[in-house]
Write a protein that holds these residues in place. Structure first.
Motif, PDB file in Angstrom:
ATOM      1  N   VAL A  94       0.847  -1.189   0.000  1.00  0.00           N
ATOM      2  CA  VAL A  94       0.000   0.000   0.000  1.00  0.00           C
ATOM      3  C   VAL A  94       0.884   1.241   0.000  1.00  0.00           C
ATOM      4  N   LYS A  95       0.661   2.110  -0.977  1.00  0.00           N
ATOM      5  CA  LYS A  95       1.445   3.338  -1.115  1.00  0.00           C
ATOM      6  C   LYS A  95       0.913   4.437  -0.202  1.00  0.00           C
ATOM      7  N   GLN A  96      -0.416   4.571  -0.153  1.00  0.00           N
ATOM      8  CA  GLN A  96      -1.010   5.664   0.613  1.00  0.00           C
ATOM      9  C   GLN A  96      -2.422   5.285   1.066  1.00  0.00           C
ATOM     10  N   LYS A  97      -2.811   5.797   2.238  1.00  0.00           N
ATOM     11  CA  LYS A  97      -4.131   5.526   2.809  1.00  0.00           C
ATOM     12  C   LYS A  97      -4.957   6.809   2.780  1.00  0.00           C
ATOM     13  N   PHE A  98      -6.228   6.690   2.400  1.00  0.00           N
ATOM     14  CA  PHE A  98      -7.117   7.847   2.331  1.00  0.00           C
ATOM     15  C   PHE A  98      -8.415   7.563   3.096  1.00  0.00           C
ATOM     16  N   PRO A  99      -8.376   7.574   4.437  1.00  0.00           N
ATOM     17  CA  PRO A  99      -9.640   7.455   5.166  1.00  0.00           C
ATOM     18  C   PRO A  99     -10.479   8.705   4.924  1.00  0.00           C
ATOM     19  N   ASN A 100     -11.786   8.540   4.869  1.00  0.00           N
ATOM     20  CA  ASN A 100     -12.651   9.701   4.692  1.00  0.00           C
ATOM     21  C   ASN A 100     -12.406  10.687   5.826  1.00  0.00           C
ATOM     22  N   LEU A 101     -12.186  11.956   5.472  1.00  0.00           N
ATOM     23  CA  LEU A 101     -11.834  12.976   6.453  1.00  0.00           C
ATOM     24  C   LEU A 101     -12.948  13.235   7.459  1.00  0.00           C
ATOM     25  N   CYS A 102     -14.169  12.843   7.110  1.00  0.00           N
ATOM     26  CA  CYS A 102     -15.309  13.067   8.008  1.00  0.00           C
ATOM     27  C   CYS A 102     -15.661  11.824   8.825  1.00  0.00           C
ATOM     28  N   TYR A 103     -14.798  10.821   8.794  1.00  0.00           N
ATOM     29  CA  TYR A 103     -15.068   9.608   9.562  1.00  0.00           C
ATOM     30  C   TYR A 103     -15.122   9.908  11.051  1.00  0.00           C
ATOM     31  N   ASP A 104     -16.155   9.395  11.709  1.00  0.00           N
ATOM     32  CA  ASP A 104     -16.349   9.571  13.146  1.00  0.00           C
ATOM     33  C   ASP A 104     -16.412   8.186  13.776  1.00  0.00           C
ATOM     34  N   ASN A 105     -15.400   7.852  14.585  1.00  0.00           N
ATOM     35  CA  ASN A 105     -15.365   6.500  15.143  1.00  0.00           C
ATOM     36  C   ASN A 105     -16.340   6.301  16.298  1.00  0.00           C
ATOM     37  N   VAL A 106     -17.064   7.358  16.676  1.00  0.00           N
ATOM     38  CA  VAL A 106     -18.116   7.219  17.689  1.00  0.00           C
ATOM     39  C   VAL A 106     -19.457   6.910  17.023  1.00  0.00           C
ATOM     40  N   SER A 107     -19.846   7.746  16.071  1.00  0.00           N
ATOM     41  CA  SER A 107     -21.114   7.522  15.366  1.00  0.00           C
ATOM     42  C   SER A 107     -20.959   6.499  14.238  1.00  0.00           C
ATOM     43  N   THR A 108     -19.727   6.213  13.852  1.00  0.00           N
ATOM     44  CA  THR A 108     -19.361   5.329  12.721  1.00  0.00           C
ATOM     45  C   THR A 108     -19.817   5.893  11.382  1.00  0.00           C
ATOM     46  N   GLU A 109     -20.194   7.162  11.351  1.00  0.00           N
ATOM     47  CA  GLU A 109     -20.550   7.803  10.077  1.00  0.00           C
ATOM     48  C   GLU A 109     -19.299   7.956   9.211  1.00  0.00           C
ATOM     49  N   ASN A 110     -19.469   7.805   7.902  1.00  0.00           N
ATOM     50  CA  ASN A 110     -18.381   7.957   6.918  1.00  0.00           C
ATOM     51  C   ASN A 110     -17.252   6.937   7.118  1.00  0.00           C
ATOM     52  N   ASP A 111     -17.634   5.721   7.473  1.00  0.00           N
ATOM     53  CA  ASP A 111     -16.648   4.664   7.704  1.00  0.00           C
ATOM     54  C   ASP A 111     -16.239   4.043   6.367  1.00  0.00           C
ATOM     55  N   ILE A 112     -15.396   4.756   5.644  1.00  0.00           N
ATOM     56  CA  ILE A 112     -14.984   4.329   4.314  1.00  0.00           C
ATOM     57  C   ILE A 112     -13.567   4.856   4.041  1.00  0.00           C
ATOM     58  N   MET A 113     -12.769   4.070   3.351  1.00  0.00           N
ATOM     59  CA  MET A 113     -11.372   4.433   3.117  1.00  0.00           C
ATOM     60  C   MET A 113     -10.893   3.848   1.797  1.00  0.00           C
ATOM     61  N   LEU A 114      -9.978   4.573   1.173  1.00  0.00           N
ATOM     62  CA  LEU A 114      -9.309   4.110  -0.045  1.00  0.00           C
ATOM     63  C   LEU A 114      -7.845   3.803   0.256  1.00  0.00           C
ATOM     64  N   LEU A 115      -7.350   2.737  -0.340  1.00  0.00           N
ATOM     65  CA  LEU A 115      -5.933   2.404  -0.267  1.00  0.00           C
ATOM     66  C   LEU A 115      -5.360   2.449  -1.679  1.00  0.00           C
ATOM     67  N   GLN A 116      -4.329   3.271  -1.863  1.00  0.00           N
ATOM     68  CA  GLN A 116      -3.649   3.319  -3.152  1.00  0.00           C
ATOM     69  C   GLN A 116      -2.501   2.319  -3.139  1.00  0.00           C
ATOM     70  N   LEU A 117      -2.450   1.455  -4.130  1.00  0.00           N
ATOM     71  CA  LEU A 117      -1.405   0.441  -4.213  1.00  0.00           C
ATOM     72  C   LEU A 117      -0.154   1.010  -4.866  1.00  0.00           C
ATOM     73  N   GLN A 118       1.012   0.492  -4.492  1.00  0.00           N
ATOM     74  CA  GLN A 118       2.263   0.962  -5.089  1.00  0.00           C
ATOM     75  C   GLN A 118       2.347   0.608  -6.561  1.00  0.00           C
ATOM     76  N   SER A 119       1.749  -0.507  -6.936  1.00  0.00           N
ATOM     77  CA  SER A 119       1.702  -0.897  -8.346  1.00  0.00           C
ATOM     78  C   SER A 119       0.314  -1.453  -8.650  1.00  0.00           C
ATOM     79  N   GLU A 120      -0.076  -1.381  -9.894  1.00  0.00           N
ATOM     80  CA  GLU A 120      -1.414  -1.826 -10.266  1.00  0.00           C
ATOM     81  C   GLU A 120      -1.512  -3.343 -10.296  1.00  0.00           C
ATOM     82  N   ALA A 121      -2.688  -3.835  -9.956  1.00  0.00           N
ATOM     83  CA  ALA A 121      -2.945  -5.272 -10.029  1.00  0.00           C
ATOM     84  C   ALA A 121      -3.006  -5.711 -11.491  1.00  0.00           C
ATOM     85  N   LYS A 122      -2.572  -6.931 -11.743  1.00  0.00           N
ATOM     86  CA  LYS A 122      -2.675  -7.514 -13.078  1.00  0.00           C
ATOM     87  C   LYS A 122      -3.971  -8.313 -13.148  1.00  0.00           C
TER      88      LYS A 122
END
Length: 256
Positions: free
Chosen positions: A95-123
């Motif tokens: 994983v090259k970089q992590k992008f958790p949603n900036l509005c994620y709230d671990n109390v309400s669990t709202e916006n519990d979504i994240m992107l992971l950018q891979l260092q190289s593309e999958a074949k």
């Protein structure tokens, strides 16, 4: 009478013990070999931590709360497998970089979504493929039968996941019911950005280790699994981050 009393007490104790209730995909079965080529095992030090979905060659979609488990550590994504121990067809990507949603709230669990950018593309091949985002911004109707998959852990107090990828069918439950006193009683609040899915009789559910895995409804990605503390209970269905237009726009902006 003494025997009946002892038996009743034993049964009460049995149902209160948090042992084998929350073990893996509850009430499910092993997936048909390589039928879910978009599934990703997110791993820390070669150990499965969360599930994820390959949505583009270089991008994994998962849950933001998974970031709490590996925030400042290097993680890998394993693609192309059904079994965590049999990795002949695996692609292991850093994983090259992590992008958790900036509005994620671990109390309400709202916006519990994240992107992971891979260092190289999958074949892409017969074992690895993408699962596209939904084409239309439609809510999923109450009563719709969906599927959730993952490598949920095999013991309640163990970090060891299920070796085999499992799946189970769950049914969408409307938010009014899910927020009712009989169900979650607004703790947490199930918002329009979430989906509730389970089984009215219990026994069919996702569980710990399945976090970040996909909810598939009518062959489309519609949700990402939140963390579960209790699993397979009749009035405690799974809660999923719904893939809304707002999240799709956020995903497209970052992955562009």
């Amino acid at each position: 009478m003494v025997f009946q009393a002892l038996f009743s007490s034993a049964m009460i104790i049995y149902f209160l013990i948090p042992g084998e209730v929350c073990v893996e995909i509850i009430g499910g079965q092993d997936v048909r070999p390589h039928s879910k080529p978009y599934m990703a095992s997110i791993q820390l030090r070669k150990q499965h931590v969360c599930g994820g979905v390959l949505i583009k060659r270089g991008w994994i979609l998962t849950a933001a709360h998974c970031n709490l488990k590996f925030k400042n550590q290097n993680v890998e994504v394993v693609l192309g497998i059904d079994s965590l121990s049999k990795v002949k067809s695996a692609q292991i990507l850093k994983v090259k970089q992590k992008f958790p949603n900036l509005c994620y709230d671990n109390v309400s669990t709202e916006n519990d979504i994240m992107l992971l950018q891979l260092q190289s593309e999958a074949k892409l091949n017969e074992f690895v493929n993408v699962l596209p985002l939904p084409k239309r911004n439609l809510d999923v109707k109450d009563g719709t039968v969906c599927t959730v998959a993952g490598w949920g852990r095999t013991k309640e107090k163990s970090n060891k996941p299920s070796d085999n990828l499992k799946e189970v069918n769950v049914t969408i439950i409307n938010r009014t019911t899910c927020n009712s006193q009989k169900y979650y009683n607004y703790n947490p609040v199930v918002t329009v950005n979430m989906l509730c899915a389970g089984d009215k009789n219990g026994g069919k559910d996702a569980c710990g280790g399945d976090s970040g895995g996909p909810l598939i409804c009518k062959n489309e990605l519609q949700g990402i699994l939140h963390y579960r503390e209790e699993c397979g209970l009749p009035n405690k269905p799974g809660i999923y981050t719904r893939i809304t237009k707002g999240y799709i726009d956020w995903i497209e902006k970052i992955t562009a």
